[in-house]
Design an enzyme around this catalytic site. Sequence first.
Site, PDB file in Angstrom:
ATOM      1  N   LYS A  66       3.414   6.849  -3.392  1.00 37.83           N
ATOM      2  CA  LYS A  66       3.761   5.467  -3.719  1.00 37.83           C
ATOM      3  C   LYS A  66       3.320   4.552  -2.587  1.00 37.83           C
ATOM      4  CE  LYS A  66       5.055   3.125  -7.123  1.00 37.83           C
ATOM      5  NZ  LYS A  66       4.302   3.273  -8.356  1.00 37.83           N
TER       6      LYS A  66
ATOM      7  N   SER B   9       2.648   2.908 -13.570  1.00 41.36           N
ATOM      8  CA  SER B   9       3.994   2.608 -13.089  1.00 41.36           C
ATOM      9  C   SER B   9       4.813   1.970 -14.203  1.00 41.36           C
ATOM     10  CB  SER B   9       3.931   1.716 -11.843  1.00 41.36           C
ATOM     11  OG  SER B   9       3.987   2.495 -10.681  1.00 41.36           O
TER      12      SER B   9
END
Length: 629
Positions: free
Chosen positions: A192, A386
């Site tokens: 991330k 996402s």
Amino acid sequence: MKFLGGFWRLLVGVKDALVLMAMLLFFGALAAALNASPKRQIGDGALALDLAGVLVEQPAAVDPLATFGNGAQLREHRLADLVRALDRAAGDKRIKAVTLELDGFMGGGQVTIQTLGDAIDRFRKQSGKPVLAHATVYSDDSYALAAHASEIWLDPMGGAAFAGPGGSRLYYKGLLDRLGVTAHVYRVGTYKSAVEPYVRSDMSPEARAAAQALADALWEGWQRDVAAARPKAKLAAAIADPAGNGDFARTALAQGLVDRLGDAQAFARRVAEVAGEDKKSRGYRKVRLADWIAAHPPATGDARIGIVTVAGEIRDGDHGPGVAGGDTIARAIRKGLARGDLKALVVRIDSPGGSAIASEQIRLALVEAKQAGLPVIVSMGSVAASGGYWVATAGDRIFAEPDTITGSIGVFGVLPTFEQTLAKIGVSADGVRTTALSGQPDLFRGTSPVFDRMAQAGVESVYRRFVALVAASRRLTPARVDEIGQGRVWHGGTARQIGLVDAFGGLDAAIAEAARRAKIDAGKAGIVYLEKQPEWFERLIADAMQPSDDGSGDMTGFGAGIGAGGSRDILGRIHARQQALALTALDDARRLAGGAAIQARCLDCAAMLPPRPVNATGMMAAFAAWLGR
């Protein structure tokens, strides 16, 4: 008295400013109304695709301040409009050819460009009519479209240069340390990387490996598609040595990248040989794209399929087109269900994600549609990652393209505190508390261990929710989803292999699947876009932003919008997209100042999308809100 006099002058100044702004808006609207042409009758000629600006799934709302201030807002072209325009033009005898006017084209997502290229191929095959492209400089995106033309023209003063995906981004740890700002990061996901600019001075090895793999896959896809469309082009030589013998244009001609060298007037004379000459302008007969699109709206019918567009950053609350507002899209879905005539939904996603709460709002509205008996089919564009993938979990079937960017199943939050900044200038903060969370998050004294644990637990809870949704939707175990999750971004081809998508195909394939599941004829199904339609004022401004030609085919409007896209020369065009890097700093600062909202966002994905218009109105409002914090 001096104070009262100064205060009075301030009020007078504010009044004068408001009057001036009102006058600018009024006369701007009046000018737009006078310049906006009524719906023109379409005659014979070449359908002119003047693509100055960017290619998107959903154009953003027109910003009046940008329009009336300097006209520098990038024009945005809806992909579906262009595809429909080409498909309708193929069988229309009035359209003799299609021109691609690519000066000022600032690009689009890779899948978006490939989809338009496929539509150009389809037009040529079905109609037998030529497609002629012209530009002063060809770069990656503009050439990916031009390669599908039957004739590619290049200005003798121009050239072609291909850079491929990749480049730098900004990292702020050194600046934050110097300012004394502490960035508190809460995240789940090894890959991330969206938080890295605030806590590192460079890319982590994991982020670098993932980003390099993605860039390599996209670059391979670009070369594959261009080579298939333009087999005689010596791509390897062009990529290795765009300068050649020092004459960029003749080098491009020798490398087979282009067919003819000629300026805009020479190109116009060539098109006139095919589409007819307009003697008044000494150009070619031109069918204006905006007029053609207006004359060919989406098909309507008794059996209707609703199109839900999730484009841009996913944000909480209400937002205009080009930004995926959770409240806005969820309300549009429920309003569509209330119509009573929808048989299925197709969700077109082109988003790097954003707010986890807003993503869940949209997903729940789609679940309501499924509970009402409507099939829900997902169509991924260039990016569906996402929060974009979170929304996709509601789909009965997910379509993507080999070059779609997806995955990035991970969650994060970032919160800045300023205790060290205040200490640098001799300011301190103190107060009383009744619980461990009193005054938390304390921006002036720093966060407490209890708050940090709570914030991290919240992020981990959302991640578990994300993993569970993907596992249930894709029929995978949570352990397997966690393995392919961790914020890792996947190329569409790999995403299909690991089960994140079901099949390759574009929006048409998704519509056909939705029609099949709803037991209706896809060819006769009506298409309804479930989104807010622009107001008359916005339509007025948008029409005024169109190229200022008179529809007769003169080239005075050729390449309109260059001012917003950078210089026409080869160095300027290479530099143009890199200028967007400076704007990312503003967006990163907005995101950092926005607080510790839990985000499902893909940083690498956003970097692969074209530049979007800078909304001066929104930026002023955001700045004012920041001052008032």
